[in-house]
Enzyme design. Structure first.
Site, PDB file in Angstrom:
ATOM      1  N   LYS A  30       0.870  -1.176   0.000  1.00 13.21           N
ATOM      2  CA  LYS A  30       0.000   0.000   0.000  1.00 13.21           C
ATOM      3  C   LYS A  30       0.902   1.220   0.000  1.00 13.21           C
ATOM      4  O   LYS A  30       1.663   1.448   0.951  1.00 13.21           O
ATOM      5  CB  LYS A  30      -0.921   0.017   1.221  1.00 13.21           C
ATOM      6  CG  LYS A  30      -1.819   1.252   1.249  1.00 13.21           C
ATOM      7  CD  LYS A  30      -2.556   1.393   2.570  1.00 13.21           C
ATOM      8  CE  LYS A  30      -3.303   2.720   2.603  1.00 13.21           C
ATOM      9  NZ  LYS A  30      -3.889   3.000   3.933  1.00 13.21           N
TER      10      LYS A  30
ATOM     11  N   THR B 121      -8.976   3.441  12.346  1.00 13.67           N
ATOM     12  CA  THR B 121      -9.284   4.241  13.521  1.00 13.67           C
ATOM     13  C   THR B 121     -10.714   4.037  14.007  1.00 13.67           C
ATOM     14  O   THR B 121     -10.966   4.030  15.218  1.00 13.67           O
ATOM     15  CB  THR B 121      -9.041   5.733  13.225  1.00 13.67           C
ATOM     16  OG1 THR B 121      -7.738   5.897  12.680  1.00 13.67           O
ATOM     17  CG2 THR B 121      -9.151   6.566  14.488  1.00 13.67           C
TER      18      THR B 121
END
Length: 280
Positions: A120, A230
């Protein structure tokens, strides 16, 4: 009495939820990060509850390859059942991201995934808003693709950049929903829709999602998958939130596949006019 073959229905559902990046097929369209959890137990339990197939790990958190095997989170994850997606989070330049990406491939080997060349790609020079650098990302992506990496670049939802990255050989594109960790949900909907309409590679909505309804929204739009961290790690109950995100991604995908009704300007009765009972 009509009977249904539940086995066939189940197998069909599995096929609609599977997706492919490069030569790898994944069963879950939810990807999960490993940062910001209060402790390792919460991270492991959340990963299990999410049923995610792809787990992303920030390589800069690992100082050297010698740190592998010293009771860090990477060692606690069962990588036989999960696919590691190393990320270059924290890199401010293309050159730095390229160096970290190379380390990521070595870490893949350390956990037993010698054929895993996924990365990524994050290049973020803006330390305040954490918005990705489009020029640095394009530069690093082109280099890594030429080195046979499977590159998943993280970008601001710019349709032109998304197409350029696809054209140079990136295997998936990861436009942000909103800035990392902001919890603002999916912004720039029109740009994301353009990216989805034009793409011939998987599109993964990444960052900014805070609740299950937003993950479902991304899938209802036609996104291939959702990556979040998150929203789970900083919830009051990460394990429960991970399960909620799992279900919302499945629900959103089903909604997209079923075909969403068109919005009408006026209300329309759901009852037929013909054959209506007349009162005398």
């Amino acid at each position: 009495m009509t009977t249904h073959n539940n086995t066939n229905i189940t197998e069909k559902n599995k096929l609609t939820h599977n997706f492919q990046i490069a030569d790898q097929i994944f069963q879950s369209r939810l990807m999960l990060g490993t940062g910001r959890y209060r402790n390792s137990d919460e991270a492991i339990n959340s990963i299990e509850a999410s049923k995610a197939s792809i787990i992303t790990v920030a390589i800069r958190r690992i100082k050297t390859l010698k740190d592998i095997g010293k009771s860090n989170l990477i060692d606690l994850i069962n990588w036989k059942n999960l696919w590691m997606l190393p990320n270059t989070a924290g890199c401010e330049t293309a050159d730095e991201a390229i160096r970290i990406a190379s380390l990521g491939i070595e870490i893949n080997k350390q956990v037993g995934q010698s054929d895993n060349r996924f990365i990524k790609l994050e290049v973020i020079s803006d330390s305040n808003n954490l918005l990705p650098d489009p020029i640095g990302t394009l530069k690093a992506a082109e280099y890594l693709v030429n080195k046979n990496f499977v590159v998943l670049p993280y970008i601001y939802p710019d349709p032109i950049l998304a197409k350029q990255l696809e054209d140079i050989g990136c295997h998936a594109i990861m436009p942000l929903g909103s800035p990392i960790g902001s919890g603002q949900g999916i912004q720039n909907l029109e740009n994301i829709k353009i990216i989805l309409e034009n793409a011939k590679v998987p599109i993964v909505i990444d960052a900014g999602i805070s609740r299950a309804s937003e993950a479902s929204q991304a899938m209802e739009m036609g996104a291939t998958a959702v990556l979040l961290n998150t929203a789970v790690a900083k919830s009051s109950n990460p394990t429960m939130m991970a399960e909620a995100m799992k279900l919302s991604v499945i629900s959103g995908r089903n909604c997209y596949l079923a075909g969403i009704m068109k919005t009408q300007s006026n209300g329309y009765s759901s009852s037929p006019e013909n054959g209506r009972l007349k009162l005398i």
